[in-house]
Structures are given as C-alpha cells and as structure tokens.
Design an enzyme around this catalytic site. Structure first.
Site, mmCIF file in Angstrom:
data_model
loop_
_atom_site.group_PDB
_atom_site.id
_atom_site.type_symbol
_atom_site.label_atom_id
_atom_site.label_comp_id
_atom_site.label_asym_id
_atom_site.label_seq_id
_atom_site.Cartn_x
_atom_site.Cartn_y
_atom_site.Cartn_z
ATOM 1 N N GLU A 66 32.877 100.221 18.225
ATOM 2 C CA GLU A 66 33.396 100.379 16.872
ATOM 3 C C GLU A 66 34.757 101.051 17.027
ATOM 4 O O GLU A 66 34.869 102.073 17.709
ATOM 5 C CB GLU A 66 32.475 101.293 16.046
ATOM 6 C CG GLU A 66 32.927 101.374 14.602
ATOM 7 C CD GLU A 66 32.183 102.434 13.790
ATOM 8 O OE1 GLU A 66 31.505 103.286 14.361
ATOM 9 O OE2 GLU A 66 32.306 102.387 12.540
ATOM 10 N N ARG A 100 21.281 106.010 27.497
ATOM 11 C CA ARG A 100 22.708 106.296 27.561
ATOM 12 C C ARG A 100 22.990 107.393 28.569
ATOM 13 O O ARG A 100 22.082 108.054 29.060
ATOM 14 C CB ARG A 100 23.296 106.737 26.223
ATOM 15 C CG ARG A 100 22.366 106.764 25.137
ATOM 16 C CD ARG A 100 22.885 106.914 23.764
ATOM 17 N NE ARG A 100 23.921 107.877 23.518
ATOM 18 C CZ ARG A 100 24.510 107.931 22.327
ATOM 19 N NH1 ARG A 100 24.149 107.092 21.385
ATOM 20 N NH2 ARG A 100 25.424 108.823 22.097
ATOM 21 N N LYS A 143 31.537 111.967 18.984
ATOM 22 C CA LYS A 143 32.885 111.834 18.434
ATOM 23 C C LYS A 143 33.206 112.988 17.498
ATOM 24 O O LYS A 143 34.325 113.485 17.467
ATOM 25 C CB LYS A 143 32.991 110.516 17.652
ATOM 26 C CG LYS A 143 33.147 109.308 18.553
ATOM 27 C CD LYS A 143 33.001 108.018 17.768
ATOM 28 C CE LYS A 143 32.907 106.830 18.724
ATOM 29 N NZ LYS A 143 32.255 105.666 18.121
#
Length: 562
Positions: free
Chosen positions: A36, A261, A271
């Site tokens: 994204e 992950r 983020k």
RNA sequence: UGGGGAUUGGUGCAACGGCAGCACGCUACGCUCUGGACGUAGAAAUCGGGGUUCGAAUCCCUGAUCCCCAGCCA
C-alpha cells in the site's frame, strides 16, 4: 537421492507451490507484491518481497508489482516511487507494475454481478449501527433491515453511490453471507464505502466509492491470473472470504498461503510508531541510520545482499511469537552484514578518539611510506602506501596508564606493533593541567620496519594509527540500538520511554589521507573497529562516516564481564 | 469468552513413524601484523499429562501457554 527436492531450499510454501504444479491445479506460477503506498519499506517487508519474488523466479513464473491504492485518504504517490526504488535496490524484478485502481471499472462490474446474484446489498445503516450489529466474538450479529431489499433497488442505489449522490458514510455495499458466522470476516463484510475527498492519486475525482481490501485484493489477484497470493498470518481469517468471492462470481481462483511476518528486536516496525519517531524528531528522518527502514539501512551502509541473505537464513514458518510473526535478533542481521562486508571491504586506518603519540627516537621531519594491505580476504584488492612520521594519533582505548589484566595494548613499558609499521614501546606519559593524558611518548625499533622483529620477538598486540601531519579530520557517527529494550512496547505506556539516549554518538577524529576524497556511499572497514559508510552529509575535506556495524570485539567482552 | 493459527537449545529454522541437526549467540582453546577473519572442541531443546506403536518431535486424546480477529484500514 540427488534429485531437485534435495538440493532446492525447501519450506512449506515452496512445497505447496510444487504440489499445485504437479497436481495441475495451476500450470504456471504468478505472484504479486501488494504494497500500500502509504509508507516507506522496512526490513519486515523484505521477507514478503523475497518470498514473492523468488518463488516466482524459481518456477519460471512472474512477479507483478501491484500497488494497493484503494484508500485515497491514506495514500500518496510519493511512496510509490520510494517503494520501487527500495525494491529495486534489493534486486527484485517484476514483469509489470499495476495498481488496484486500474481495475476499479471491472471490479465495479463484478460487484453489479454479485448484486444481481442476490449476493450483495446496499446497507443504509450508519457506521455505528453496522458496527453495533456485527455482534461480538461470542454473540452473533443482527441482520441489517436493508439486507433483503430487491435486487433492482440495490442496483439503483449502488449506481447512485458510484455517482456521488450520497454523502460519505451514508451507505455501503455489503456481501450477503452470514451474520451469525463465527468468523467475523464473514458477517456481511463491507465491499464499497463512499469517499468524496481527497481525490485519488491516480483516478482523481472519478470515483466516489472505493473498494475495501477484501473485495479489491482477491478480485485483483483473480483478474491478473495470480496463482499464489502469499501473505502474512493475520490474513488467515480472511481466507474463507478470499475464496468466497471468486466462487460466487465463477472466476479464476488463486490460492492464498500465509506465513509469519518478520519483526526485529530493539526496534519498532509499525508505520504509526516510525512516523512518531520522525515527527517528534527523535531521529533525523525516515533515512536516519538508526531506523529499520530500507533507506536508513542503505544510508548506514548495509549491503542489500546482506539483508537478502539475512532474510533467507531466517527461513519461513507459521510461528507467531509477536505481531503475527517472529522476532529476529538484530545480532543475527548484524552478523550477516559483517559476513558480507568482510569479504569485500577495503581496509583503512581511522582513529576515532585520538590520542597523540610521539616517537622520541624517530628522526624529526622524516616521512616513510608504509605498504598496507587493502583486504586480506581478497588478494586482488592490492596494497596502498600510508605515510608514517614522528607524531601519530592512536586510539584512546589502545593506551592505559595502568593496564587491567589481559590488556595487551600500549601501556608504560609495553611493546606493541603499529600496524604495517614498527614495534614501539611506551616510555612515558605527559599529562595536562587537569591530569588527563595529553600525549604518550614511545621509542621505536628501526629493525622492525614492516612489522616483524629480526630477533624473532613477539608482541601481543597490533594497533592502528594515523600520522598526525598527514591525518585528515573526519566525523564519525556511532550508532547503537534505538531502544534499550528488546521489545520497546513491553511493559511501557509509551514505547518512547525506552529510547536509547546513546543510540547516536558523534566523534571527531582522523583518517588516513586516502580517505579525504571519499564519496557518499563508499564503504570501508576501519581496521580493528568496524565497517563504515560515507554519509551524504560529507563535505570535501571533511568526510562523515556512519558506523555500519562494529567488528566483534573480544576485548570489550572481557572488560564488560568485570 | 467465539473463531483461526502456533509451540524443537537463549534466538531463528530442519528432521514429514527410525541416531534430534544447522545457523546466530554463548564458553574454552588454536592460529593470526585486525583481541577481526579462520580453525577445533564444548554447554544448551522436542510445552505438560495420557495413549497408539518394536519404535513418536512426528499419529490420537487432554491440558497449558503464545499470536491474530469485533475499521466504512490494509
């Protein structure tokens, strides 16, 4: 047995892909990278990137880079270039770049189809009502009063939503599945929401409705003929939905496989948190060498190859210790970086915290050129000349007035070797007014030129040096972990509470003359200290070096144990 | 609390019913003009409890613990 299965690196995803090829479920492999465009890439992303890239490559397949730009309020073009730049730096290659927004038209047609099938409906409930009626983990949701409206009405409303006739939040399109489903993702998930502002970075103001992730992502995979949609563990619960849509639509069905992950200790990865570090000026920017972003690691001097190797050596699993993934030890990353840099870095001498040494019996004004090896790991790297004279700088750590046990370096009466030069013996110490050591006086043995004594005597230590008359000033930026705790969030109300106050230390020292003309990005090993990379802040005559990673330091370990 | 996933040395991964192995880290020692690199040796693990089996990390039952999910984020 020496067939492919024994020589190919193996993990559960590669096995699954191989099976699919063998069984005929697919006769080709195509993967996709779905970032994204709302932030910079960090080390955690590299794992997903490499899995998608390598699995396609190993199977003679293709990788598509598809930006998941389904939410104009969060996304920006600025990031698409940055993401591509970072991905290229890693060596990732893709056959084409696409955008979720490329498919908005077709996706809308598919939505209409679903409505006609009676599998989707326009819901007039407010966001609060939708949320309240979703139920909880233990109680089923309540069906919307609009759930069973006629297909024609749904079609009309959807069309008008698309045309911008309704305000944000007033209506959504929902899949009609099962409000009592134990998996909350299946309780009539939202497919489209209304967003008038801001305009989308690619489609402008054309669209007033934007697809949700679950609706867009899976259908885009299908449209692009993606065979394997590889994603992280938290999407496991979305898989039933991922499969439900193409099933209803009767379109191509990709296979989704989830993996753990990658997280790193002594740092944060989200983020939101990284943004706080930048915005609250705890670091100098997204490329501050202490950050876990790829731009930061690049600036710090981490080779892309080392990062890729680190990720490869970490392996792939479905274990989740934290945040849907596994926590890697940053020491392991650093070891991969050393391993890579050791083989290819040119060696140089730099004195980070200088201490003046005068060689009393060395002729005033004499200068000698010493031969120094550029890289002992690589004979082809050759040698260079390093000027030597009466006054030198050595590292403060390499001298002790009163040596602790096992200290082999310079101290009164002790003899050491100056790398590539002579044996010297410490004769006396000169102190300043404050009682600090100002300079050290030594004598040298002319017979030891080149570093060996003809009489066969040995020294226990070799230290580095720079000739004072030839030394060039340099700034050194020494980095340590950004946080003092392995898991900065653990037991803290605010992760910033455990920021490491010493994560950046600046030192001013000297480098050998050759280093005066260094360019940003140049990497070296400063002997006995570590790997350094010239920073863009360097100016002619005054280079700035970032500590990439220090060499292993056995002495520091011995000292620390006391 | 409902659903989903997981659990092998300190950490990350192997072993897919047949000698628990690899890497990082750790401890010694050797070698060395980098206390680096390199080399040798060593300590260190199958979450607990039952069962099936000649044989279980692996299969079954049971308990515990950890991760994820209740955005009109992705």
């Amino acid at each position: 047995m020496t067939d492919e299965s024994t020589i190919m690196p193996t993990d559960f995803i590669r096995e699954a892909v191989a099976e699919d090829l063998k069984s005929g479920r697919f006769n080709y492999v195509r993967t996709r990278l779905p970032p994204e465009p709302n932030g910079y890439l960090h080390i955690g992303h590299v794992k997903a990137f490499m899995i998608d890239y390598l699995i396609a490559k190993e199977n003679n397949g293709e990788l598509i880079l598809r930006f998941d730009d389904t939410n104009p309020v969060k996304e920006d073009v600025e990031y698409v270039d940055a993401i591509m730049e970072d991905a290229r730096w890693l060596g990732i290659q893709w056959v084409k770049v696409t955008y979720a927004s490329d498919y908005f038209g077709l996706l809308y047609e598919w939505a209409v189809k679903l409505v006609k099938l009676g599998k989707a409906y326009v819901d007039d409930q407010s966001p609060e009502e939708v949320s309240a009626n979703r139920g909880t983990f233990t109680e089923p949701g309540k069906e919307s009063p609009y759930r069973n409206r006629p297909v024609e009405e749904n079609l009309d409303l959807l069309e008008r939503m698309k045309n911008g006739e309704f305000p944000d939040g007033s209506r959504v399109l929902r899949a009609k599945i099962d409000m009592a489903h134990p998996n909350l993702n299946m309780r009539d998930p939202v497919m489209y929401r209304i967003i008038h502002e801001p305009p989308h970075h690619r489609t402008g103001s054309k669209w007033k409705i934007y697809p949700m992730y679950d609706w867009a992502h899976g259908q885009n995979d299908s449209m692009e003929g993606v065979t394997h949609s590889l994603c992280s563990l938290e999407y496991r619960d979305h898989r039933p939905l991922y499969e439900w849509f193409p099933e209803q639509l009767g379109v191509f069905k990709p296979r989704q496989i989830e993996f753990a992950r990658l997280n790193l200790n002594y740092t944060v990865m989200s983020k939101r948190k990284l943004r706080r570090l930048v915005e609250e000026k705890r670091v100098s920017g997204w490329d501050d060498p202490r950050m876990p972003t790829l731009r930061a690691m690049r600036r710090r001097g981490y080779p892309a190859e080392a990062i890729v190797e680190f990720v490869r050596r970490m392996g792939i699993s479905t274990v989740a210790t934290s945040n849907s993934g596994v926590i890697a030890d940053v020491a392991f990353l650093e070891e991969c970086v050393r391993d890579d840099l050791n083989k290819r870095s040119l060696r140089r001498m730099a004195v980070i915290k200088p201490l003046k040494v005068v060689i009393d019996n060395y002729p005033e004004n004499q200068i000698e050129e010493m031969d120094a090896v550029n890289n002992p790991e690589d004979p082809n790297a050759g040698t260079r000349k390093v000027p030597f004279s009466k006054v030198l700088y050595i590292e403060q750590d390499d001298f002790r007035e009163t040596p602790p046990p096992k200290y082999y370096r310079l101290f009164p009466g002790n003899e050491v070797r100056l790398r590539y030069a002579y044996f010297i013996k410490c004769a006396s110490v000169v102190k300043n007014d404050k009682g600090e050591i100002a300079e050290v006086h030594c004598t040298y043995d002319p017979a030891t030129r080149g570093g060996d004594a003809p009489d066969g005597r040995k020294v226990k230590s070799t230290i580095h040096w720079v000739s004072a008359a030839h030394a060039r000033p340099a700034e050194f930026r020494l980095y340590d972990h950004l946080f003092t705790k392995e898991d900065p969030e653990e037991g803290e109300d605010d992760f910033l509470n455990c920021l490491n106050p010493n994560s950046l230390q600046i030192a001013h020292g000297y480098v050998e003359p050759l280093l005066a003309s260094t360019e940003a990005g140049d990497r070296f090993q400063f002997e006995r200290q570590g790997y350094f990379c010239a920073d863009p802040d360097s100016v002619p005559g005054r280079p700035v070096f970032n500590l990439t990673v220090s060499l292993k330091d056995t002495w520091a370990k011995i000292e620390k144990k006391r």
